[in-house]
Design a protein around this motif. Structure first.
Motif, PDB file in Angstrom:
ATOM      1  N   HIS A   1       0.835  -1.208   0.000  1.00 55.34           N
ATOM      2  CA  HIS A   1       0.000   0.000   0.000  1.00 55.34           C
ATOM      3  C   HIS A   1       0.868   1.255   0.000  1.00 55.34           C
ATOM      4  O   HIS A   1       0.655   2.174  -0.798  1.00 55.34           O
ATOM      5  CB  HIS A   1      -0.901  -0.015   1.240  1.00 55.34           C
ATOM      6  CG  HIS A   1      -1.542   1.285   1.552  1.00 55.34           C
ATOM      7  ND1 HIS A   1      -2.798   1.625   1.104  1.00 55.34           N
ATOM      8  CD2 HIS A   1      -1.108   2.347   2.270  1.00 55.34           C
ATOM      9  CE1 HIS A   1      -3.103   2.843   1.531  1.00 55.34           C
ATOM     10  NE2 HIS A   1      -2.088   3.296   2.248  1.00 55.34           N
ATOM     11  N   LEU A   2       1.855   1.295   0.887  1.00 55.77           N
ATOM     12  CA  LEU A   2       2.723   2.473   0.988  1.00 55.77           C
ATOM     13  C   LEU A   2       3.476   2.706  -0.320  1.00 55.77           C
ATOM     14  O   LEU A   2       3.592   3.853  -0.790  1.00 55.77           O
ATOM     15  CB  LEU A   2       3.692   2.288   2.158  1.00 55.77           C
ATOM     16  CG  LEU A   2       4.517   3.489   2.608  1.00 55.77           C
ATOM     17  CD1 LEU A   2       4.946   3.313   4.068  1.00 55.77           C
ATOM     18  CD2 LEU A   2       5.762   3.685   1.748  1.00 55.77           C
ATOM     19  N   LEU A   3       3.963   1.629  -0.913  1.00 53.00           N
ATOM     20  CA  LEU A   3       4.706   1.768  -2.166  1.00 53.00           C
ATOM     21  C   LEU A   3       3.810   2.296  -3.278  1.00 53.00           C
ATOM     22  O   LEU A   3       4.211   3.194  -4.038  1.00 53.00           O
ATOM     23  CB  LEU A   3       5.307   0.416  -2.565  1.00 53.00           C
ATOM     24  CG  LEU A   3       6.136   0.404  -3.849  1.00 53.00           C
ATOM     25  CD1 LEU A   3       7.331   1.334  -3.736  1.00 53.00           C
ATOM     26  CD2 LEU A   3       6.587  -1.020  -4.171  1.00 53.00           C
ATOM     27  N   ALA A   4       2.589   1.782  -3.396  1.00 50.49           N
ATOM     28  CA  ALA A   4       1.664   2.262  -4.425  1.00 50.49           C
ATOM     29  C   ALA A   4       1.343   3.736  -4.227  1.00 50.49           C
ATOM     30  O   ALA A   4       1.252   4.514  -5.190  1.00 50.49           O
ATOM     31  CB  ALA A   4       0.380   1.429  -4.406  1.00 50.49           C
ATOM     32  N   LEU A   5       1.204   4.132  -2.963  1.00 49.42           N
ATOM     33  CA  LEU A   5       0.908   5.529  -2.648  1.00 49.42           C
ATOM     34  C   LEU A   5       2.067   6.432  -3.058  1.00 49.42           C
ATOM     35  O   LEU A   5       1.875   7.478  -3.705  1.00 49.42           O
ATOM     36  CB  LEU A   5       0.634   5.651  -1.151  1.00 49.42           C
ATOM     37  CG  LEU A   5       0.222   7.014  -0.626  1.00 49.42           C
ATOM     38  CD1 LEU A   5      -1.085   7.456  -1.249  1.00 49.42           C
ATOM     39  CD2 LEU A   5       0.105   6.975   0.895  1.00 49.42           C
ATOM     40  N   CYS A   6       3.274   6.045  -2.697  1.00 50.95           N
ATOM     41  CA  CYS A   6       4.445   6.858  -3.039  1.00 50.95           C
ATOM     42  C   CYS A   6       4.668   6.904  -4.547  1.00 50.95           C
ATOM     43  O   CYS A   6       5.029   7.953  -5.103  1.00 50.95           O
ATOM     44  CB  CYS A   6       5.681   6.318  -2.335  1.00 50.95           C
ATOM     45  SG  CYS A   6       5.678   6.573  -0.547  1.00 50.95           S
ATOM     46  N   LEU A   7       4.451   5.789  -5.214  1.00 54.91           N
ATOM     47  CA  LEU A   7       4.625   5.746  -6.668  1.00 54.91           C
ATOM     48  C   LEU A   7       3.671   6.723  -7.349  1.00 54.91           C
ATOM     49  O   LEU A   7       4.048   7.417  -8.304  1.00 54.91           O
ATOM     50  CB  LEU A   7       4.381   4.321  -7.167  1.00 54.91           C
ATOM     51  CG  LEU A   7       4.609   4.056  -8.656  1.00 54.91           C
ATOM     52  CD1 LEU A   7       6.068   4.290  -9.015  1.00 54.91           C
ATOM     53  CD2 LEU A   7       4.191   2.631  -9.001  1.00 54.91           C
TER      54      LEU A   7
END
Length: 380
Positions: A25-31
């Motif tokens: 989730h965090l990675l998708a948000l940052c991307l």
């Protein structure tokens, strides 16, 4: 205000960098938001090298290790983690702390109050659900009750988690539901192809229940007269115990693959996805299976029901091996059913769980919290 003249700086704080739903989730948000938001990440563990840390660094996001931050909420460990996070806050001077997972939520909210920085806390699953052991449930409840007042905004990944959040002393205007999402990939499953190989993606630790899948596979073998191949993707503290159980059940076609950095490709090589669990928020792995167009069988839990309509986008079953075995028997015998469920799951992913709506909602929330704009529903 001077802050409005530059992109907001948000420090993401998470307990661990290993493969998992909160990390995805965090990675998708940052991307999605890195072009417009200046991110820095604080990840629990002794080294900035981790699956999540490496991915964030490829995006150009600075990653800081917080060795004192881990699963423990002992007072001394928590105090040390707060001190370490405060040092990073003084160094990077973020406008917002955005915490993910319960221990990071505790540490970030205390540090945020001391430093005078607002904290957004994304709840990926409350620790005071009825299914959780009593002592652990009580400790989680006390922590969330105490720290609710220090939370600038609480994001719940499902409506069920929101209902739990409303029991806490936090104003409804500081609560939002922003569902999880994952970025699309080109890999697609062919669920009607034979054989109907089974896959489960999960950390091998409670609340996940791969043991139920192993017992169901043994029951399925007895009914069919042959074993159905299955892959368990993920690692965790219970891996040795599950390997031992597979040997005890004389399962020969179960592959324990450990953590993998090519999950979309691996999912596309299977026909049926399984996730059995004692409790869930809004599981990322099920969304990944929907994205791949897999036929899905999952535990009948509130968070699952927000992803899957039973019989339309997948099958929801009671948390016991016999019920799972019956669902798998139905799917292995019916390629057309697997294809129908997989197609419907893919359509629901496209309609509800792509990253753009999630990113827009979180970006709106960042603007409101970081620049003290009037509150509104960021998910609208």
């Amino acid at each position: 205000m001077e802050r409005a003249s530059h992109p907001l700086k948000v420090m993401q704080v998470i307990t661990k960098g290993e493969s998992g739903g909160a990390q995805t989730h965090l990675l998708a948000l940052c991307l999605a938001l890195a072009p417009r938001v200046h991110f820095v990440a604080a990840i629990g563990g002794a080294s900035p090298r981790s699956m999540l840390g490496d991915e964030l660094q490829t995006l150009g996001i600075p990653v800081c290790a917080v060795p004192q931050l881990g699963n423990s909420l002992s007072p001394l460990r928590t105090l040390a983690a707060v001190r370490a996070l405060l040092c990073l806050v003084r160094e990077h001077r973020p406008d917002i702390l955005h915490a993910h997972s319960s221990v990071a939520g505790v540490v970030a909210r205390i540090a945020g109050r001391i430093a005078g920085i607002p904290v957004i806390y994304t709840v990926h699953g409350f620790g005071f659900k009825p299914e959780i052991p009593r002592l652990q449930r009580w400790a989680a409840w006390m922590a969330e009750w105490t720290l609710a007042r220090l939370t600038a905004h609480m994001v719940c990944v499902s409506s069920h988690e929101m209902q739990l959040a409303r029991r806490l002393p936090i104003a409804r205007g500081r609560l939002s539901v922003i569902p999880n999402a994952v970025a699309d990939t080109p890999e697609r499953a062919q669920p009607d192809h034979a054989p109907a190989c089974i896959v489960m993606v999960a950390r091998l630790a409670r609340p996940k229940r791969p043991d139920l899948l192993l017992h169901a596979l043994a029951l399925l073998r007895a009914r069919l007269g042959h074993e159905v191949p299955a892959s368990l993707i993920g690692s965790g503290p219970d891996m040795a115990a599950h390997r031992a159980l597979a040997r005890q059940l004389k399962l020969q076609a179960v592959d324990f693959t450990g953590d993998a950095d090519d999950v979309p490709k691996r999912l596309a090589q299977h026909g049926v996805f399984v996730l059995m669990s004692d409790h869930e928020g809004l599981p990322i792995s099920v969304i990944e299976a929907m994205r791949a167009g897999l036929a899905i069988v999952a535990s009948d839990l509130p968070g699952m029901r927000e992803l899957i309509d039973d019989g339309t986008h997948g099958l929801l079953v009671a948390n016991e091996a016999g019920a799972l075995a019956e669902a798998l028997l139905a799917l292995t015998a019916a390629p057309a059913l697997r294809a129908r469920l997989g197609h419907a799951a893919r359509q629901r992913y496209e309609a509800r769980f792509t990253p753009a709506p999630m990113a827009r909602a979180v970006e709106t929330l960042y603007g409101q919290i970081g620049r003290h704009e009037p509150a509104s529903d960021p998910a609208r």
